[in-house]
Design an enzyme around this catalytic site. Structure first.
Site, PDB file in Angstrom:
ATOM      1  N   GLY A 149      32.976  35.379  53.169  1.00  0.00           N
ATOM      2  CA  GLY A 149      34.293  35.871  53.538  1.00  0.00           C
ATOM      3  C   GLY A 149      35.351  35.427  52.545  1.00  0.00           C
ATOM      4  N   GLY A 150      36.517  35.043  53.061  1.00  0.00           N
ATOM      5  CA  GLY A 150      37.621  34.615  52.207  1.00  0.00           C
ATOM      6  C   GLY A 150      37.298  33.397  51.376  1.00  0.00           C
ATOM      7  N   GLY A 389      33.330  50.225  16.091  1.00  0.00           N
ATOM      8  CA  GLY A 389      34.297  49.517  16.925  1.00  0.00           C
ATOM      9  C   GLY A 389      33.820  48.133  17.325  1.00  0.00           C
ATOM     10  CB  ALA A 390      30.473  46.746  18.072  1.00  0.00           C
TER      11      ALA A 390
END
Length: 502
Positions: A149-150, A389-390
């Site tokens: 949960g939280g 781009g790498a």
């Protein structure tokens, strides 16, 4: 006061035992031992739960001061009430004020339902101080039981998460809720066990077989990272400073790591271990996105962060998961001023529909942003492939790397020679016979290799500072770190902050 046996029956250590095993002997000092729950509701009474189910205090690890808290599952399932949450928040606050790491040992059933919104207030205080501490002091989470949960979002904010086989469970919604909502049957281990988060989700940074080995690994991590961002840049893990021109150690083995054929794989760990001090490399997220390797090491006892492409997996290509892995690690090292050493051998970003749908544009942009924003020492060594781009993304000169080196085996280009030949001469080759095409294509490949698939062009333009011998890499990097130890950046634009593509 402590119900040790109840934990032992579950195959787990007690909260206090965990603290004592992790810290230096007799160094723990408890804070807030008299704090208890304040609520009267649903069959619980004020003051009913000792120390409100969490032990907080401070101590040392190999002499380094740390603040620590450990949830006690034997006290109402380690559930978090208001006092419990405020104790943890105050522990984090104390670590900030003392400029030292904070370590949380999570073993909790989640929010204490009987305390209602007060329990949620406890979580809110923790999240706030987690965020305040982020980038100022290291935050380490050990999941030594349930975390649901939280409760998962505090570890999610922290820098490093450790999980342990068979006892760690971590998920936002458990199997019972999933069954109700989606009618899907799944066990807690299959949903949020250590193996799942270390290899599939990437939530876990260190996956350990038992509690003792987990605590040993935490101690090793504390030993190598700075205790506070102000102590970074040249963080010595041992006293003294070695002048860069002394104790020269050339590693001849590095000259033989890269295979002769550019399409052959090798293990990047052989390069890493040839550069760092023997036995000092501490890998992070070892099982997740294995096409990239990240971790900490030492060069002549100076702590560094290492990012490397791994040709052994997926040819070292960048994808969504490896991009996230690299970008987050860049930001940790930059926050704590750890020198960043990048070892580049990357053929590009992974093509395909699945990656595009998953958001490779957004994920890949995180690397570009993180390297560009980082102001710590940045040194890049291009080992072999650096395409498209790498090439730019992996700590290139264009993203303001301080020094970029290339081994003689480096190939810096828009793409590989075969792909370039097909694109540049594809139309022309359509009119040729198969025999003519094969000869012509190979000639163009050879021409492209000769003109572009070497580091000389990049070096001529200043995009590579020097072409160096592999065996000289360690000494070159160490000398650069010493040279840049007082580095100050000059490029800046006044603004509140940028907007990283999360």
């Amino acid at each position: 006061m402590y119900n040790m046996e109840k934990q032992h029956k579950l195959g787990k250590l007690h909260a206090l035992e965990r603290i004592c095993m992790l810290l230096d002997e007799n160094s723990f000092r408890e804070i807030g031992s008299s704090i208890t729950n304040l609520e009267d509701a649903f069959n619980i009474k004020k003051g009913q739960f000792p120390y409100d189910g969490v032990i907080t205090g401070y101590g040392t690890i190999n002499g380094q001061k740390v603040v620590i808290y450990s949830e006690d599952f034997t006290v109402i399932g380690g559930t978090l009430g208001k006092q419990h949450g405020f104790k943890i928040a105050n522990a984090i606050k104390m670590a900030i004020e003392c400029r030292c790491p904070v370590i949380g040992i999570n073993d909790s059933g989640g929010a204490r339902i009987q305390e209602g919104v007060n329990a949620l207030a406890g979580y809110g205080e923790i999240f706030y101080y987690n965020t305040l501490a982020s980038g100022y002091i290291p935050q380490i989470s050990i999941i030594a039981g349930n975390c649901a949960g939280g409760a998962v979002y505090s570890p999610g904010i922290t820098d490093f998460i450790f999980m342990i086989d068979d006892i760690s469970q971590m998920f936002v919604t458990g199997p019972a809720v999933i069954k109700t909502v989606t009618n899907e049957d799944i066990t807690a281990k299959a949903l949020g066990g250590a193996q799942v988060h270390s290899s599939t989700s990437g939530v876990c940074h260190f996956h350990m077989p038992n509690e003792k080995e987990c605590f040993d690994k935490v101690r090793a991590l504390i030993d190598i990272i700075p205790p506070c961002y102000e102590d970074g840049m040249i963080h010595k893990t041992k006293p003294g400073m070695t002048p860069y021109n002394e104790n020269v150690r050339f590693n001849e083995d590095l000259a033989h790591v890269i295979p002769e054929q550019s399409n052959q794989s090798y293990d990047i760990h052989d390069v890493i271990n040839g550069i760092v001090d023997e036995g000092s490399f501490l890998e992070v997220q070892e099982e997740f996105a294995q096409n990239a390797v990240i971790g900490f090491g030492r060069i002549k006892d100076v702590a560094i962060g290492i990012i490397a492409d791994q040709p052994k997996f997926m040819a070292g290509v960048l994808d969504c998961d490896s991009s996230d892995k690299i970008a987050r690690f860049i930001r940790f090292c930059d926050a704590f001023n750890l020198p960043l050493i990048t070892l580049t051998d990357v053929p590009g970003f992974l093509p395909g529909k699945d990656q595009e749908y998953k958001g490779i544009i957004r994920h890949g942009a995180k690397i570009l942003y993180a390297y560009s924003e980082a102001t710590t020492i940045k040194i890049n060594v291009i080992l072999r492939k650096a395409y498209g781009g790498a090439y730019i993304a992996m700590s290139s000169k264009h993203l303001r790397s301080d020094f970029v080196y290339a081994w003689p085996s480096a190939e810096i280009a828009v793409m590989g020679a075969e792909g370039a030949a097909d694109i540049l001469y594809g139309k022309k080759m359509k009119a040729m016979t198969p025999e003519e095409k094969a000869i012509f294509r190979q000639e163009r490949i050879d021409e492209y290799n000769e003109k572009f698939m070497n580091p000389d062009i990049a070096a001529m333009h200043g995009y590579v500072d020097e072409v160096i011998k592999p065996e000289a890499t360690r000494e070159r990097i160490y000398g650069d770190i010493m040279m840049l130890s007082d580095k100050r950046t000059t490029d800046s634009v006044k603004k509140k902050h940028g907007n990283i593509p999360l």
